[in-house]
Design an enzyme around this catalytic site. Sequence first.
Site, PDB file in Angstrom:
ATOM      1  N   ASN A  93     -78.977  52.731  66.223  1.00 60.74           N
ATOM      2  CA  ASN A  93     -78.102  53.568  67.049  1.00 60.74           C
ATOM      3  C   ASN A  93     -78.183  53.027  68.474  1.00 60.74           C
ATOM      4  OD1 ASN A  93     -76.839  55.561  68.507  1.00 60.74           O
ATOM      5  ND2 ASN A  93     -78.358  57.168  68.060  1.00 60.74           N
ATOM      6  N   TRP A  94     -77.135  52.316  68.878  1.00 58.01           N
ATOM      7  CA  TRP A  94     -77.161  51.656  70.193  1.00 58.01           C
ATOM      8  C   TRP A  94     -76.869  52.630  71.331  1.00 58.01           C
ATOM      9  CZ3 TRP A  94     -74.039  46.490  69.119  1.00 58.01           C
ATOM     10  CH2 TRP A  94     -74.797  45.679  68.276  1.00 58.01           C
ATOM     11  N   LYS A  95     -76.486  53.848  70.974  1.00 61.31           N
ATOM     12  CA  LYS A  95     -76.140  54.867  71.986  1.00 61.31           C
ATOM     13  C   LYS A  95     -75.125  54.276  72.976  1.00 61.31           C
ATOM     14  CE  LYS A  95     -80.443  57.128  70.955  1.00 61.31           C
ATOM     15  NZ  LYS A  95     -81.585  57.930  71.396  1.00 61.31           N
ATOM     16  N   HIS A 116     -76.376  64.144  65.860  1.00 67.71           N
ATOM     17  CA  HIS A 116     -77.519  63.586  66.609  1.00 67.71           C
ATOM     18  C   HIS A 116     -77.977  64.612  67.650  1.00 67.71           C
ATOM     19  CE1 HIS A 116     -79.898  61.110  69.296  1.00 67.71           C
ATOM     20  NE2 HIS A 116     -80.052  60.292  68.265  1.00 67.71           N
ATOM     21  N   GLU A 118     -78.789  64.379  70.601  1.00 60.26           N
ATOM     22  CA  GLU A 118     -78.164  64.258  71.929  1.00 60.26           C
ATOM     23  C   GLU A 118     -76.778  64.894  71.940  1.00 60.26           C
ATOM     24  OE1 GLU A 118     -78.805  60.048  72.403  1.00 60.26           O
ATOM     25  OE2 GLU A 118     -80.961  60.431  72.567  1.00 60.26           O
ATOM     26  N   GLU A 156     -85.190  63.451  62.545  1.00 61.59           N
ATOM     27  CA  GLU A 156     -85.532  62.946  63.876  1.00 61.59           C
ATOM     28  C   GLU A 156     -86.072  64.090  64.729  1.00 61.59           C
ATOM     29  OE1 GLU A 156     -83.190  59.189  65.074  1.00 61.59           O
ATOM     30  OE2 GLU A 156     -82.000  60.914  65.618  1.00 61.59           O
ATOM     31  N   GLY A 161     -86.821  58.769  72.073  1.00 62.48           N
ATOM     32  CA  GLY A 161     -86.522  58.220  73.395  1.00 62.48           C
ATOM     33  C   GLY A 161     -87.719  58.027  74.312  1.00 62.48           C
ATOM     34  N   SER A 166     -88.639  56.877  68.082  1.00 67.02           N
ATOM     35  CA  SER A 166     -89.669  55.918  68.523  1.00 67.02           C
ATOM     36  C   SER A 166     -90.201  55.038  67.393  1.00 67.02           C
ATOM     37  CB  SER A 166     -90.827  56.647  69.218  1.00 67.02           C
ATOM     38  OG  SER A 166     -90.361  57.315  70.367  1.00 67.02           O
ATOM     39  N   GLY A 196     -83.293  53.823  67.694  1.00 68.63           N
ATOM     40  CA  GLY A 196     -82.605  53.717  68.980  1.00 68.63           C
ATOM     41  C   GLY A 196     -83.014  52.447  69.706  1.00 68.63           C
TER      42      GLY A 196
END
Length: 256
Positions: free
Chosen positions: A12-14, A98, A100, A168, A174, A216, A237
């Site tokens: 997931n490159w965000k 997700h 976020e 997650e 993160g 992580s 991530g």
Amino acid sequence: MCMATKKLIVGNWKMNPASIAEARKLMVAIQRSAKKYTKVTAVVCPTAFHAGDLVSRVKKPLALGVQNIYWEQDGAHTGEISAYQVAHEKIDYAIVGHSERRAAGETDEEVNKKVHALLNVKVTPIICIGEEERDSDGAYLAHIAEQIKGALTGVRQKDLKNIVIAYEPLWAIGEKATGVVTGEEMHQMLIFIRKILTDTYTPRTAQNVRVLYGGSVHADNAEEIMVGGKVDGFLIGRSSRDPKELAEIMSIAHKA
Ligand code: PGA
């Protein structure tokens, strides 16, 4: 671990990298590892904007995904991208729910609409679930159960093989992560997730849902979580934007 023989490693490159040129470079580097580690299915999820460029360049076995979709097929929905549009470009996966996005207001009901929209067009939903924190009397488990049931409302038994669940925990995601699950904790959670699935589906169906861990994941903890946790793969991530580290994680998954 479920019956699927290949591990699923999703990056997931965000909101990264800064340019299409960099995204192309990153994808090419990951593509090399994807070819090498044949017991792994590798997926990268760039921004939808970059995915539109990468889709004409991606080479099998690497697959592409997006980080979010909208459930309506078309119409007046400024800023949204439909599951239908994603399927039309032959993008195979989409992350939904997700943390976020949930923090930005996405509800279980919306996650559920997205899951249905994706299943309808044969794009694999990667449904993210996870608690904010762990309490000693297990309220976090009720929260996980609610997220699973909310996301899967109305999903038929025969469609379950086409979904992926990514556990997650928010405290592990993160830069601000306060920890990572141990293999043992992940294994307990995996059993719990499958148990919740058996409230609605047959044990055999529940057993075959692919369950990933995210938060992580790095080269130095991947083996412990994968082997000890018995997960079917990872949602990654930061380490997914470092081709060398991602290759190490893929090599671990290949051997696991
Ligand atoms: P991280 O992110 O690997 O950088 O912790 C995981 C995620 O948010 O999916």
